[in-house]
Design a protein around this motif. Structure first.
Motif, PDB file in Angstrom:
ATOM      1  N   ASP B 165     -18.143   6.966 -77.026  1.00 22.31           N
ATOM      2  CA  ASP B 165     -19.245   6.246 -76.386  1.00 22.31           C
ATOM      3  C   ASP B 165     -19.318   6.530 -74.894  1.00 22.31           C
ATOM      4  OD1 ASP B 165     -20.661   5.035 -78.299  1.00 22.31           O
ATOM      5  OD2 ASP B 165     -20.054   2.990 -77.821  1.00 22.31           O
ATOM      6  N   ASP B 168     -20.745  10.105 -74.928  1.00 19.23           N
ATOM      7  CA  ASP B 168     -21.809  10.444 -75.893  1.00 19.23           C
ATOM      8  C   ASP B 168     -21.470  11.710 -76.677  1.00 19.23           C
ATOM      9  OD1 ASP B 168     -23.223   8.234 -75.148  1.00 19.23           O
ATOM     10  OD2 ASP B 168     -24.601   9.302 -73.836  1.00 19.23           O
ATOM     11  N   GLY B 192     -17.730   1.846 -88.877  1.00 22.12           N
ATOM     12  CA  GLY B 192     -19.107   2.187 -88.564  1.00 22.12           C
ATOM     13  C   GLY B 192     -19.300   3.665 -88.258  1.00 22.12           C
ATOM     14  N   GLU B 194     -20.587   7.459 -88.536  1.00 22.41           N
ATOM     15  CA  GLU B 194     -21.938   7.926 -88.840  1.00 22.41           C
ATOM     16  C   GLU B 194     -21.962   8.872 -90.045  1.00 22.41           C
ATOM     17  OE1 GLU B 194     -20.924   7.449 -85.721  1.00 22.41           O
ATOM     18  OE2 GLU B 194     -22.471   6.144 -84.908  1.00 22.41           O
ATOM     19  N   ARG B 223     -31.903   6.737 -83.020  1.00 25.08           N
ATOM     20  CA  ARG B 223     -31.315   5.628 -82.259  1.00 25.08           C
ATOM     21  C   ARG B 223     -31.144   5.939 -80.793  1.00 25.08           C
ATOM     22  NH1 ARG B 223     -24.939   6.974 -83.040  1.00 25.08           N
ATOM     23  NH2 ARG B 223     -25.247   8.881 -81.854  1.00 25.08           N
ATOM     24  N   SER B 227     -22.725   8.264 -79.310  1.00 25.09           N
ATOM     25  CA  SER B 227     -21.565   8.862 -79.950  1.00 25.09           C
ATOM     26  C   SER B 227     -21.820   9.030 -81.439  1.00 25.09           C
ATOM     27  CB  SER B 227     -20.354   7.977 -79.725  1.00 25.09           C
ATOM     28  OG  SER B 227     -20.592   6.685 -80.238  1.00 25.09           O
ATOM     29  N   ILE B 331     -28.303   2.719 -96.241  1.00 22.28           N
ATOM     30  CA  ILE B 331     -28.731   1.638 -95.356  1.00 22.28           C
ATOM     31  C   ILE B 331     -28.203   1.806 -93.943  1.00 22.28           C
ATOM     32  CG2 ILE B 331     -28.636  -0.868 -94.981  1.00 22.28           C
ATOM     33  CD1 ILE B 331     -28.834  -1.213 -97.967  1.00 22.28           C
ATOM     34  N   PHE B 332     -26.901   2.075 -93.816  1.00 21.49           N
ATOM     35  CA  PHE B 332     -26.324   2.143 -92.472  1.00 21.49           C
ATOM     36  C   PHE B 332     -26.553   3.501 -91.801  1.00 21.49           C
ATOM     37  CE2 PHE B 332     -22.885  -1.350 -93.201  1.00 21.49           C
ATOM     38  CZ  PHE B 332     -23.889  -2.301 -93.246  1.00 21.49           C
ATOM     39  N   LYS B 337     -34.356   9.232 -93.021  1.00 20.80           N
ATOM     40  CA  LYS B 337     -35.265   8.337 -92.325  1.00 20.80           C
ATOM     41  C   LYS B 337     -36.085   9.015 -91.226  1.00 20.80           C
ATOM     42  CE  LYS B 337     -35.411   3.833 -90.561  1.00 20.80           C
ATOM     43  NZ  LYS B 337     -34.654   2.654 -90.202  1.00 20.80           N
ATOM     44  N   ARG B 340     -37.555   5.945 -85.598  1.00 18.19           N
ATOM     45  CA  ARG B 340     -38.303   4.744 -85.218  1.00 18.19           C
ATOM     46  C   ARG B 340     -38.923   4.970 -83.860  1.00 18.19           C
ATOM     47  NH1 ARG B 340     -34.006   1.987 -87.649  1.00 18.19           N
ATOM     48  NH2 ARG B 340     -32.764   2.235 -85.792  1.00 18.19           N
ATOM     49  N   HIS B 342     -39.350   2.249 -81.575  1.00 14.95           N
ATOM     50  CA  HIS B 342     -39.000   1.297 -80.525  1.00 14.95           C
ATOM     51  C   HIS B 342     -37.782   1.800 -79.746  1.00 14.95           C
ATOM     52  CE1 HIS B 342     -37.076  -0.417 -84.264  1.00 14.95           C
ATOM     53  NE2 HIS B 342     -36.031  -0.166 -83.537  1.00 14.95           N
TER      54      HIS B 342
ATOM     55  N   ARG C  27     -24.626  -7.239 -87.892  1.00 13.73           N
ATOM     56  CA  ARG C  27     -25.068  -5.838 -87.880  1.00 13.73           C
ATOM     57  C   ARG C  27     -25.645  -5.458 -89.237  1.00 13.73           C
ATOM     58  NH1 ARG C  27     -21.854  -1.295 -89.704  1.00 13.73           N
ATOM     59  NH2 ARG C  27     -22.591   0.697 -88.853  1.00 13.73           N
ATOM     60  N   LEU C  31     -29.359  -4.108 -89.902  1.00 12.21           N
ATOM     61  CA  LEU C  31     -29.604  -2.772 -90.436  1.00 12.21           C
ATOM     62  C   LEU C  31     -30.308  -2.821 -91.788  1.00 12.21           C
ATOM     63  CD1 LEU C  31     -26.320  -0.825 -89.462  1.00 12.21           C
ATOM     64  CD2 LEU C  31     -28.525  -0.887 -88.273  1.00 12.21           C
ATOM     65  N   HIS C  35     -33.958  -1.520 -92.773  1.00 15.83           N
ATOM     66  CA  HIS C  35     -34.108  -0.611 -93.919  1.00 15.83           C
ATOM     67  C   HIS C  35     -35.271  -1.044 -94.812  1.00 15.83           C
ATOM     68  CE1 HIS C  35     -32.847   2.042 -97.176  1.00 15.83           C
ATOM     69  NE2 HIS C  35     -32.892   1.023 -97.997  1.00 15.83           N
ATOM     70  N   LEU C  67     -19.474  -4.053 -84.604  1.00 19.63           N
ATOM     71  CA  LEU C  67     -18.680  -4.496 -85.761  1.00 19.63           C
ATOM     72  C   LEU C  67     -17.191  -4.489 -85.487  1.00 19.63           C
ATOM     73  CD1 LEU C  67     -18.403  -2.128 -88.857  1.00 19.63           C
ATOM     74  CD2 LEU C  67     -18.481  -1.329 -86.493  1.00 19.63           C
TER      75      LEU C  67
END
Lengths: 342, 342, 342, 342
Positions: B165, B168, B192, B194, B223, B227, B331-332, B337, B340, B342, C27, C31, C35, C67
């Motif tokens: 983090d 990055d 968590g 990726e 997003r 990281s 989902i995570f 996808k 987004r 925003h 979280r 998420l 989704h 998390l």
């Protein structure tokens, strides 16, 4: 030193490889600045943020409860472009445009060279705070992050010992420190490792596979069969721990397993020593600024905050502790000893 | 099941890769045996100890306060020779010479195959206790050591996140589990991560460098820059994490750093789940012996101790949790996808 | 269950004593909502935030990398006023004003009673997610936070064992769980404690100082002098661990030292089990909302997500594991045993 | 100093409250003695073992892999009887009967007084090694165990912060150090505690409930509502943290929770700093014996092993670090500051 002028606004950035405790240093800088009536502007991503004008004010509320986390909330980066004259001039112009009087650079020797470079093109004060896990800066008893890295390496070595002992096996744990064996030496000593491969030692007399095998055999002869754990500093063996383990297994039929800690050594909650050191040095940096000093690193020697010319921090050499080396090599893991008979 | 005979003397051994909680299982075996008036003989270094007649009585005083340590106080080993008929016959003779009525084997599938092999040549009862970090045995909700290994892998991933983090960056952490992705999936979910590269997924549809790069880019697009941490099960990429990191860096200019946890995952204080599971299964093994049962593994299903035919434990497949996979992948960390806005 | 309507906007809050893993649940809720195309509004400080209209939208970017931390980024609180009818009506009005269709309440039994109370005055769907270290909710194999609390208590007991063993002393560690002995039983089992004082056992047959002393003496007679560690659930002894230690020392001349873990049991990095459970239940809560369900708790039984009527979660009793109790009391620390002679 | 005679046999004992790192010191003593051709006899349970003739030879094989554990494998004890002249004479006779030439005492100031007392009745050399978590010995920058105790206290404070932040609450954590506030000051600094109650400060100007409440209110006024964590050294408040929490809650309606760390601070894996210090001082003790020195403590000052007259270690005062106190009180948690307005 007397107070040369009324400093109003301080810039701060974290640069180079992040180190546990950088956040604690940042917090200390912000709280001390607030205490002395100064404002703080934080630049994000190290020197890159100076060039990109990526900054934000940083107030006490912004640093509440960040000291317990590793990493750096204002991000770090390595910035190759900053070595150019134009970059330093740009940075200087950006700092002046923001009316910044002094800059605190939290980082290692590369970051300090950048600070020195900037100082040739900018009139503000510049103070370095030693934030690097490598402990390879001259002029301070320890750098921020070093204690935590040693703790993490030791913890890994402890875990390895459990399984090494269960199987009477040989293990190699690769730790950070390509130019300096501080993490290697301290973690090896703390975890009772049987062997270290450190840059300082490799420079003197590089180990060969056969020297290593002989030491393993001799160790087993002296104390009986058992686990044997090696600490290898990065870049001290071609192909690292993975290659060394394969060689030991292939050529000498020693079942051997590697671990490569990598950046794990930079994470997790910073050790108390790092948080306390960072707190003291962050405050000290601000007080050096008040005193009108520039181009120094805020360091700690024998429990006392001191100031060291920036250039000394990388030009002079911080040697390994010779007493630790002697104890580890001659007393705890003697190479030449004749087997005991009890 | 009725009590077939009065068992007097129990043998116990730990075999194969050691697992955190083996000591807790050992303690439970010894305390439960003592409770039911049986004696325990421990063999050292797994099946090798059966062949070498390397054994000692084990009493409650010998297992006081060992449950908090990983490894195994009676040592473990992998014993190739035990696969031979002669070896099993020798072991049977040695067991008989010691008047041992039943043997508890704490280990994984290789150790259970050894137990099955022995059972063809020996009349005593044999009970398996599932001790392996891989969680790859059918018939038990978890194996002893698995919870601890996941915890250690997660802890490493947490540490990596701190530094990832700050810079990055992309990181790859190689975890254990060459045949089963349990540690990979659970630690990735817990931390968590990726991306996961697991044997079960690689078998279906192997990832390529370009698929990985696309996912990284897409993740950053969705997003924002940040990281990106990958969990790689061992043996799922040629050259492992080190090679994958080099490829990503060389071919796609993504600064990427590897970690190789290796046997660190087998050490440190066992997690509560492992200690409790080991305690229950150690007691259960002794109670199965009292009940006259043989050639089963003492397992746990939905909180209840059960017995599973030894052969089932490796012949039937323990699949990954499909709900976790779905959550982690769809989902995570959705691959497909659209970014987004925003 | 069929999808009753198109849910658009979800409220979420954390309420009551915070539990490690609440952030992971949060979280997962965010998420999963994202989704499925739902928006999430988070209320701060539990039900108080419903009354104060203290809320903010919560998007995936807001829950990145939370998390791994305990506590709850949206704060929690106990809200006495929420028990009143007017408060529930106010909350309902506020929820309606925000066009919120469904509310996810992460908390324990008190929070679930609040949810039930609200449901009498509000038409939206309400889903509970079990977040409490006490594990005292019916209908789920575990609650979020429980595994971490046990780990922390066990870790403290391990540390105590080191020093207790060095001095052959008696220690009392007070853990949480005034109404339920889950943390006490599991941590005692995991750490090999010699004695537990739990609400369930105290209710049956309360211990006296003299019973305790007799067990200590008998334990020492059986196994020889050594350390003796007691786990005491809070509120099970007048004056707690401090008073019990003083009594043992004053009346029976047993040097005895107390520890009071308190809220330490709620902090630190959540255990993998809690993070994974929280992730599954957070997703499950959203999927229950999609399914049109209301007034249930999202729980986990034997590895499968299930829905339990909210009212059952506190009206039905979640008993201690009888097998663990039996093992701990009859096999590992038998009270009535006659001293052995070896 | 020249070598006065050929020392052959060394006695060693650990005495008083155990400290993390005592095992590492013991290992270093044994390995260094072996290196210089001396034998080591270990006495169990401190001075009590001298009186009871409870001893055993200790060889390198006996100390393999003990450095990673707290406690002391040769046990410790407090021995009131040893203050009597007859006891010292008995001990001297026992030491002479065993032909012991020198004794290494690992412990704190009480143990060193015992050593001084013994020296009046025994001709052998006596070297103290500072093993106490309290850090209250003059002449060494740190005592063995102190770094670990601070780490554990800080870790507890970090955990408390998580939950304190979730509920915006006040917490009190009671730490060790009834005569010296080292653990309190360092852990408070490391964890960013808002308030410390230390013996040195209480002696100057004792805090009252109302001073405490005022500081809490002022802190909240300055920075906004939030968590507030106090570190309380033991014996600095009547009834300790439990009573103080009750008073704050009863009299000032501040919900407040206590934790009492107690002996948890002495356990767990010793910190690297303690293991390294213990290793250096254990070796140093043996080398001081070789040099013919007696009645000194082996200490460390500014990274260099030194020898300090035993009597100085308790007669001279080791003060708290004034810079840390200043930073903590005036800069990080100013009491008198006027609220900021941003």
């Amino acid at each position: 030193m007397s107070e040369s002028k009324q400093v109003q606004r301080i810039g701060v950035l974290t640069s180079g490889g992040d180190a546990p405790g950088m956040n604690a240093a940042l917090r200390a800088v912000v709280l001390a600045a607030d205490h002395y009536g100064m404002e703080v502007i934080a630049f994000r991503h190290g020197y890159q943020g100076l060039l990109d004008n990526d900054h934000a004010p940083m107030r006490p509320a912004d640093v509440m409860h960040i000291l317990q986390y590793s990493g750096t909330v204002i991000k770090s980066a390595r910035c190759q472009r900053f070595k150019e004259v134009e970059a330093a001039q740009e940075a200087a112009a950006n700092l002046d445009a923001l009316s910044i009087d002094a800059l605190v650079v939290i980082g290692g020797d590369g970051s300090f060279r950048g600070a020195e470079h900037l100082s040739a093109h900018w009139d503000g004060q510049i103070i370095g705070v030693p934030g690097t896990i490598d402990n390879d800066l001259f002029g301070t008893d320890a750098t921020i992050g070093y204690a935590t890295a040693v703790h993490i390496a030791m913890d890994a070595l402890d875990k390895i010992r459990d399984t090494a002992d269960a199987m009477d096996r040989v293990f190699i744990v690769e730790v950070m420190g390509r130019y300096a064996g501080f993490i290697g030496l301290s973690s090896a000593m703390a975890a009772g490792a049987e062997r270290m491969i450190l840059p300082e030692l490799q420079k003197e007399k590089p180990l060969t596979i056969s020297t290593i095998v002989k030491h393993i055999e001799r160790t087993n002869a002296i104390r009986g069969e058992g686990s044997y754990v090696m600490v290898l500093s990065e870049h001290q063996w071609p192909g690292g721990a993975v290659a060394l383990a394969e060689q030991l297994e292939a050529e000498y039929h020693l079942p051997c397993r590697p671990c490569l800690l990598g950046h794990i050594q930079r994470g997790g909650p910073p050790s108390p020593a790092d948080r306390i050191l960072a707190s003291e040095l962050g405050v000290h940096a601000i007080e050096l600024i008040r005193d009108g000093v520039t181009k120094v690193m805020a360091g700690m020697q024998a429990g006392t905050p001191i100031a060291v010319p920036l250039r000394d921090t990388w030009e002079k050499k911080n040697p390994l502790d010779s007493n630790l080396l002697r104890i580890q090599h001659e007393i705890f893991n003697p190479v030449k000893k004749t087997p005991r008979t009890h």
